[in-house]
Scaffold this motif. Structure first.
Motif, PDB file in Angstrom:
ATOM      1  N   CYS A 185       0.822  -1.216   0.000  1.00 33.29           N
ATOM      2  CA  CYS A 185       0.000   0.000   0.000  1.00 33.29           C
ATOM      3  C   CYS A 185       0.857   1.269   0.000  1.00 33.29           C
ATOM      4  O   CYS A 185       0.368   2.350   0.335  1.00 33.29           O
ATOM      5  N   MET A 186       2.113   1.145  -0.370  1.00 36.98           N
ATOM      6  CA  MET A 186       3.011   2.301  -0.356  1.00 36.98           C
ATOM      7  C   MET A 186       2.514   3.396  -1.305  1.00 36.98           C
ATOM      8  O   MET A 186       2.070   3.115  -2.427  1.00 36.98           O
ATOM      9  N   VAL A 187       2.573   4.634  -0.841  1.00 40.47           N
ATOM     10  CA  VAL A 187       2.185   5.795  -1.640  1.00 40.47           C
ATOM     11  C   VAL A 187       3.197   6.913  -1.382  1.00 40.47           C
ATOM     12  O   VAL A 187       4.002   6.848  -0.451  1.00 40.47           O
ATOM     13  N   GLU A 188       3.123   7.932  -2.211  1.00 37.72           N
ATOM     14  CA  GLU A 188       3.924   9.127  -1.992  1.00 37.72           C
ATOM     15  C   GLU A 188       3.060  10.188  -1.330  1.00 37.72           C
ATOM     16  O   GLU A 188       1.933  10.431  -1.775  1.00 37.72           O
ATOM     17  N   ILE A 189       3.573  10.788  -0.281  1.00 39.09           N
ATOM     18  CA  ILE A 189       2.801  11.763   0.477  1.00 39.09           C
ATOM     19  C   ILE A 189       3.573  13.069   0.588  1.00 39.09           C
ATOM     20  O   ILE A 189       4.750  13.084   0.970  1.00 39.09           O
ATOM     21  N   GLY A 205       9.367  14.384   0.714  1.00 41.01           N
ATOM     22  CA  GLY A 205      10.379  13.546   1.331  1.00 41.01           C
ATOM     23  C   GLY A 205      11.141  12.733   0.314  1.00 41.01           C
ATOM     24  O   GLY A 205      11.078  12.952  -0.896  1.00 41.01           O
ATOM     25  N   LYS A 206      11.882  11.736   0.810  1.00 42.88           N
ATOM     26  CA  LYS A 206      12.742  10.950  -0.061  1.00 42.88           C
ATOM     27  C   LYS A 206      12.202   9.554  -0.356  1.00 42.88           C
ATOM     28  O   LYS A 206      12.799   8.804  -1.118  1.00 42.88           O
ATOM     29  N   GLY A 207      11.132   9.164   0.295  1.00 43.89           N
ATOM     30  CA  GLY A 207      10.648   7.805   0.101  1.00 43.89           C
ATOM     31  C   GLY A 207       9.141   7.724   0.089  1.00 43.89           C
ATOM     32  O   GLY A 207       8.441   8.741   0.036  1.00 43.89           O
ATOM     33  N   GLN A 208       8.650   6.493   0.153  1.00 42.19           N
ATOM     34  CA  GLN A 208       7.218   6.229   0.182  1.00 42.19           C
ATOM     35  C   GLN A 208       6.819   5.762   1.581  1.00 42.19           C
ATOM     36  O   GLN A 208       7.661   5.321   2.362  1.00 42.19           O
ATOM     37  N   VAL A 209       5.535   5.883   1.868  1.00 44.79           N
ATOM     38  CA  VAL A 209       5.040   5.481   3.186  1.00 44.79           C
ATOM     39  C   VAL A 209       3.867   4.527   3.011  1.00 44.79           C
ATOM     40  O   VAL A 209       3.220   4.490   1.965  1.00 44.79           O
ATOM     41  N   THR A 210       3.600   3.745   4.062  1.00 45.18           N
ATOM     42  CA  THR A 210       2.459   2.820   4.038  1.00 45.18           C
ATOM     43  C   THR A 210       1.178   3.590   4.332  1.00 45.18           C
ATOM     44  O   THR A 210       1.041   4.211   5.388  1.00 45.18           O
ATOM     45  N   SER A 211       0.261   3.546   3.402  1.00 45.09           N
ATOM     46  CA  SER A 211      -0.990   4.294   3.559  1.00 45.09           C
ATOM     47  C   SER A 211      -1.897   3.683   4.615  1.00 45.09           C
ATOM     48  O   SER A 211      -2.809   4.342   5.122  1.00 45.09           O
ATOM     49  N   CYS A 212      -1.651   2.425   5.001  1.00 37.35           N
ATOM     50  CA  CYS A 212      -2.515   1.768   5.988  1.00 37.35           C
ATOM     51  C   CYS A 212      -2.136   2.139   7.417  1.00 37.35           C
ATOM     52  O   CYS A 212      -2.878   1.836   8.355  1.00 37.35           O
ATOM     53  N   THR A 213      -0.970   2.792   7.609  1.00 36.95           N
ATOM     54  CA  THR A 213      -0.566   3.191   8.955  1.00 36.95           C
ATOM     55  C   THR A 213      -0.430   4.705   9.081  1.00 36.95           C
ATOM     56  O   THR A 213      -0.124   5.204  10.157  1.00 36.95           O
ATOM     57  N   THR A 214      -0.658   5.416   8.009  1.00 35.74           N
ATOM     58  CA  THR A 214      -0.485   6.870   8.005  1.00 35.74           C
ATOM     59  C   THR A 214      -1.834   7.556   8.132  1.00 35.74           C
ATOM     60  O   THR A 214      -2.751   7.302   7.332  1.00 35.74           O
ATOM     61  N   VAL A 215      -1.941   8.418   9.129  1.00 42.60           N
ATOM     62  CA  VAL A 215      -3.192   9.142   9.364  1.00 42.60           C
ATOM     63  C   VAL A 215      -3.234  10.369   8.461  1.00 42.60           C
ATOM     64  O   VAL A 215      -2.253  11.119   8.343  1.00 42.60           O
ATOM     65  N   ALA A 216      -4.366  10.562   7.822  1.00 40.09           N
ATOM     66  CA  ALA A 216      -4.538  11.726   6.953  1.00 40.09           C
ATOM     67  C   ALA A 216      -4.518  13.007   7.778  1.00 40.09           C
ATOM     68  O   ALA A 216      -5.068  13.053   8.880  1.00 40.09           O
ATOM     69  N   THR A 269      -0.886   8.051  -5.693  1.00 41.34           N
ATOM     70  CA  THR A 269      -0.952   6.583  -5.659  1.00 41.34           C
ATOM     71  C   THR A 269      -0.599   5.926  -6.983  1.00 41.34           C
ATOM     72  O   THR A 269      -0.528   4.699  -7.048  1.00 41.34           O
ATOM     73  N   LEU A 270      -0.338   6.706  -8.042  1.00 40.87           N
ATOM     74  CA  LEU A 270      -0.160   6.112  -9.363  1.00 40.87           C
ATOM     75  C   LEU A 270       1.127   6.550 -10.047  1.00 40.87           C
ATOM     76  O   LEU A 270       1.244   6.462 -11.271  1.00 40.87           O
ATOM     77  N   THR A 271       2.094   7.027  -9.285  1.00 43.49           N
ATOM     78  CA  THR A 271       3.364   7.424  -9.897  1.00 43.49           C
ATOM     79  C   THR A 271       4.155   6.190 -10.301  1.00 43.49           C
ATOM     80  O   THR A 271       3.891   5.061  -9.848  1.00 43.49           O
ATOM     81  N   ASP A 272       5.160   6.397 -11.157  1.00 46.66           N
ATOM     82  CA  ASP A 272       6.000   5.274 -11.599  1.00 46.66           C
ATOM     83  C   ASP A 272       6.695   4.618 -10.416  1.00 46.66           C
ATOM     84  O   ASP A 272       6.839   3.381 -10.365  1.00 46.66           O
ATOM     85  N   GLY A 273       7.126   5.425  -9.448  1.00 49.42           N
ATOM     86  CA  GLY A 273       7.802   4.863  -8.284  1.00 49.42           C
ATOM     87  C   GLY A 273       6.885   3.975  -7.462  1.00 49.42           C
ATOM     88  O   GLY A 273       7.289   2.898  -6.988  1.00 49.42           O
ATOM     89  N   VAL A 274       5.643   4.414  -7.300  1.00 49.92           N
ATOM     90  CA  VAL A 274       4.675   3.613  -6.543  1.00 49.92           C
ATOM     91  C   VAL A 274       4.384   2.320  -7.283  1.00 49.92           C
ATOM     92  O   VAL A 274       4.322   1.233  -6.677  1.00 49.92           O
ATOM     93  N   LYS A 275       4.190   2.403  -8.591  1.00 49.15           N
ATOM     94  CA  LYS A 275       3.898   1.195  -9.369  1.00 49.15           C
ATOM     95  C   LYS A 275       5.051   0.205  -9.304  1.00 49.15           C
ATOM     96  O   LYS A 275       4.831  -1.013  -9.213  1.00 49.15           O
ATOM     97  N   LYS A 276       6.294   0.711  -9.335  1.00 48.33           N
ATOM     98  CA  LYS A 276       7.449  -0.186  -9.255  1.00 48.33           C
ATOM     99  C   LYS A 276       7.507  -0.872  -7.897  1.00 48.33           C
ATOM    100  O   LYS A 276       7.819  -2.071  -7.802  1.00 48.33           O
ATOM    101  N   THR A 277       7.203  -0.122  -6.838  1.00 48.10           N
ATOM    102  CA  THR A 277       7.203  -0.721  -5.500  1.00 48.10           C
ATOM    103  C   THR A 277       6.199  -1.860  -5.422  1.00 48.10           C
ATOM    104  O   THR A 277       6.485  -2.926  -4.876  1.00 48.10           O
ATOM    105  N   ARG A 278       5.013  -1.645  -5.968  1.00 46.36           N
ATOM    106  CA  ARG A 278       3.985  -2.697  -5.937  1.00 46.36           C
ATOM    107  C   ARG A 278       4.455  -3.921  -6.713  1.00 46.36           C
ATOM    108  O   ARG A 278       4.292  -5.065  -6.250  1.00 46.36           O
TER     109      ARG A 278
END
Length: 869
Positions: A55-59, A84-95, A103-112
């Motif tokens: 569930c990694m995303v860029e925030i 920031g420099k990395g991605q975070v887990t959206s399931c543990t990050t409070v909005a 949620t749809l960047t190339d970096g996020v897609k590669k992580t998935r």
């Protein structure tokens, strides 16, 4: 309104602005606007752990000027963001306010894609034979996000056991497990049965069970629903069908008064001669009833519907033998005999019939035969008339109980009698609600309760009477009852559950009235004082012994009440008097529907009855003695309605073809009614319900259409993205409708209570029944995979009593209590109260309270021989 706005924050997800309550996780915010973020370990009903990393995303967060505390702006006036420099887990990050999520960047897609590649390194390529195929998140997400070509060196693949029984019900495929820990967390966090755990580390990590028997939990089947792969399967469904072959049909569980929403998945199969059969039962979401969970009894006890020994044609006794006849011949004969004995006729009904069945049953007797002699097969729990006055209010949801609210549980073991209610009360305690448990014995709810009041067996009513006294007047006492009473009276909302454990039927009637008076006590001062009764999320809930006992009360299956609790001018005979009349010959004819009074020990045999007719699924002990046996349809073959203990009327639908010539109970009764002078029978259940709603005031605003209404529920379950909530079904067939208690419009007067309570019997050895979820019976006996889980007939007794009675642990005993004799095994337990033995798993439905008993050893433990299968 301003307070509501202050509790909301706004953020942007993939260019879409969304407002959500404070504390919402990023993944939940995305789900609310239908932006999918793939997950494996996350589940909306579990605590987030961020383990699978899918569930990694860029925030991006607004940059804040440290000197001024203001947001830093770009040259164009927009807020400057720091991703920031990395991605975070959206399931543990409070909005948070101003957050921007991508949620749809190339970096996020590669992580998935990379995470999926890691998960697949040792995952077997057995999708064509995997039970999860077709509803598998791993399969679906790999197709969407995975790499096209595997880089795996298959010499490094770890090979593990493919079939590891965790018990009789659940099988583990170690190779398929992706170590998301959903099953382990569910058992620990949700149902407090931490009987499975991880063992070893790294790629050798595996699930093991530490309980004996294995996976010893009433909730094990739910782990297969939330497992995102085919690692956990039920022995009931394993290799039974492919998901796309199944036809889902909405239904209601009938095994207890909760009224859990379920789905029957059916399929035609050659082994059944081309018949459509039930392949599995799954939860159907109803957040006001069972959320997305069901107990294993509701999941697995369905095989009776397809059983080969079902009754399939009418039988009439000729020359001492039951022989097949046509429906017309059988119905004509029954009508003739009932009219012949109409001055001495009675009817007995079981607790699992539908509302439509009960309506036609009472109409046949009251209008067709002019007899009020009808009752339920057993009266274990009273108070249906009290519930009509102060029952839990419409719009209530146990999920809403929280800090400041209270729940009272008296004389019932919810874990054994109504497991989903136990679960919801436990969860209320975890949210901060005050839970008070009053019982003579230890229960699973005690560890979650704020106050546990343990009274001596036989003194339950006195304990509740004392509680009521403390609630009325602040005496300044500092005992447990006074403290509990103060907590209940100070609660914003109060829900009271009551049962029959250790009580006689008459005592449960008094208990219901006592708890009603507790709910009617006013809080506050002067004109501002209000009672809990009639308030949303407050009221009385009876823990009935069968699935539709509430409907039976509502529809007038009672010697003193007609439909809608209309008091009858001339009450008829109750169950005990009916059985006595059958024995002494004062009753000539008896009609038994969906019950087995002989098998339950309520009747010795047919007595001196001139005519006995039984309407049933199977050839029960009562049916074997009958003059006429009429084959009825199971709930899986027909539609109708049930009413839960919370007074929620819910529809169920036909899932499988009719067995032989069996007919719905209501239709059989209506066709007999026509033959004794009533109107032509309706041709459909919906028309029966329409007539029922006219006659039963609480149901006046209900139709099959209103019962089928649905509304959006959170979390979103049952959509094609199985990875989010599992394979529980979305509810598109109806959430049901609650009927209003009298207290919702005007608070009734308090009930009169006995001036003096009957003193409890003391001296000598006494026994009381305690419940077990899996108890030997006609329906559960057809589910062979639960055979080892059925509670054996057992007498629990204290070491002091065992010594006094010369009983050793493991002895086989004969226990005589009243006019009943039980063959049981002895278990010497420190938890048993001296002087009182606890009978568990014994047959029979007769309420007994706490009564004297004699115990004799039939076979000492050292002489008991166990023969292996």
């Amino acid at each position: 309104m301003s307070d509501q706005k202050s509790d909301m924050i706004s953020l942007t997800i993939d260019g879409k602005e969304v407002s959500v309550p404070k504390g919402t996780l990023v993944i939940e915010a995305a789900k609310s606007i239908e932006t999918d973020i793939p997950v494996f370990c996350y589940h909306p009903k579990l605590e987030s752990i961020g383990a699978c990393r899918l569930c990694m995303v860029e925030i991006g967060l607004p940059v804040i000027d440290r000197a001024t505390g203001e947001k830093v702006l770009e040259a164009d006036g927009s807020v400057k963001l720091n991703f920031g420099k990395g991605q975070v887990t959206s399931c543990t990050t409070v909005a948070t306010e101003g957050m921007v999520v991508r949620t749809l960047t190339d970096g996020v897609k590669k992580t998935r894609a990379d995470m999926l590649e890691f998960l697949l390194t040792s995952h077997p390529l057995d999708c064509p034979v995997c039970d999860k195929g077709g509803e598998c998140p791993l399969q679906d997400l790999t197709m969407v996000y995975g790499h096209d070509v595997s880089r795996m060196d298959f010499r490094d693949k770890i090979r593990l056991d493919k079939r590891v029984p965790l018990g009789e019900l659940i099988v583990l495929d170690k190779e398929r497990c992706i170590q998301c820990a959903r099953c382990i967390r569910f058992q620990d966090e949700v149902v407090d049965d931490p009987v499975i755990q991880f063992h070893m580390r790294g790629r050798r990590l595996e699930i093991v069970t530490f309980s004996d028997p294995g996976f010893d939990s009433y909730w094990s089947g739910n782990t297969t629903d939330i497992c995102p792969v085919g690692a956990l399967t039920t022995t009931d469904f394993r290799f039974g069908a492919r998901p796309w072959e199944l036809n889902p049909v909405a239904s209601i569980c009938t095994h207890c008064p909760v009224g859990c929403n379920i789905t029957m998945d059916t399929r035609r199969e050659a082994a059944s001669g081309g018949r459509r059969v039930i392949k599995r039962i799954s939860p159907r979401q109803n957040e006001a009833v069972n959320e997305i969970w069901i107990c294993d009894k509701g999941r697995f006890v369905h095989h009776h519907a397809d059983a080969s020994d079902r009754l399939t044609q009418p039988l009439v006794r000729r020359d001492g033998r039951l022989e097949p006849v046509s429906w017309d011949d059988a119905l004509d004969f029954v009508a003739q005999k009932l009219q012949q004995h109409k001055d001495a006729v009675a009817g007995i009904a079981g607790g699992r019939l539908s509302n439509e069945d009960y309506f036609e049953f009472q109409r046949l007797f009251r209008e067709g035969l002019g007899s009020g002699n009808i009752d339920l097969v057993e009266r274990r729990l009273a108070g249906g008339d009290v519930v009509a006055q102060v029952g839990i209010t419409r719009g209530s949801n146990l999920l809403d109980l929280k800090k400041g609210d209270a729940v009272l549980v008296a004389a019932t073991n919810l874990h054994e009698e109504a497991p989903v209610w136990w679960l919801r009360v436990k969860q209320a305690a975890e949210r901060g609600a005050t839970v008070v448990v009053l019982n003579a014995v230890e229960t699973r709810l005690d560890k979650h309760a704020t106050h546990v009041i343990r009274y001596e067996p036989g003194t339950g009513l006195k304990a509740v009477a004392d509680l009521l006294t403390y609630a009325r007047v602040d005496t300044g006492a500092a005992n447990d009852l006074a403290t509990a009473a103060a907590a209940l009276m100070n609660a914003e909302n109060l829900v009271a559950f009551y049962g029959a454990e250790g009580l006689t039927y008459q005592e449960t009637d008094t208990l219901a009235r006592m708890l009603a008076n507790l709910l009617l006590l006013k809080q506050g001062e002067g004109d501002a004082a209000v009672a809990h009764a009639g308030r949303v999320n407050s009221g009385l809930i009876p823990v009935w012994s069968s699935g539709n006992m509430q409907g039976a009360w509502d529809l007038g299956i009672h010697p003193a009440y007609g439909p809608g609790y209309r008091v009858l001018a001339e009450p008829g005979l109750g169950a005990a008097d009916i059985y006595a009349g059958a024995a002494d010959g004062s009753l000539k004819a008896l009609f038994v529907v969906g019950a087995d009074p002989v098998g339950d020990g309520l009747m010795v045999d047919r007595g001196k009855l001139a005519f006995l007719v039984v309407q049933e699924l199977f050839m029960s002990e009562t049916a074997a003695l009958a003059d006429v046996v009429l084959p009825a349809q199971s709930w899986a073959e027909r539609e109708g309605t049930f009413t839960s203990g919370e007074r929620r009327v819910q529809r169920y639908f036909p899932a499988i073809p009719v067995m032989g010539e069996a007919r719905p109970d209501w239709q059989i009764l209506a066709q007999i009614g026509e033959r004794v002078g009533l109107a032509k029978p309706p041709f459909a259940e919906g028309l029966v319900f329409k007539e029922l709603a006219k006659a039963v005031t609480p149901y006046k605003d209900m139709t099959y259409q209103t019962l089928a209404c649905v509304e959006p529920q959170w979390p979103v379950i049952g959509s094609p993205d199985y990875y989010y909530g599992g394979t529980a079904h979305r509810n598109s067939q109806g959430l049901g409708q609650q009927w209003a208690s009298a207290a919702e419009t005007s608070v009734p007067a308090p009930y009169d209570l006995p001036v003096e309570l009957e003193p409890a019997e003391t001296g000598g050895f006494r026994v009381m029944r305690i419940p077990a979820l899996y108890t030997d019976g006609m329906l559960i006996d057809h589910t062979e995979l639960l055979d080892e889980r059925i509670a054996p007939p057992t007498l629990f007794l204290s070491p002091a009593d065992a010594e006094a009675l010369a009983v050793a642990d493991g002895d086989e005993l004969d226990v005589v209590a009243g006019d009943e004799t039980f063959e049981v095994g002895a278990v010497v337990s420190e938890s048993a109260t001296p002087g009182v033995g606890l009978l568990r798993g014994v047959p029979g439905r007769r309420p007994m309270g706490v009564i004297p008993a004699t115990v004799s050893v039939r076979a000492p433990a050292e002489m008991v021989v166990v023969v292996a299968d």
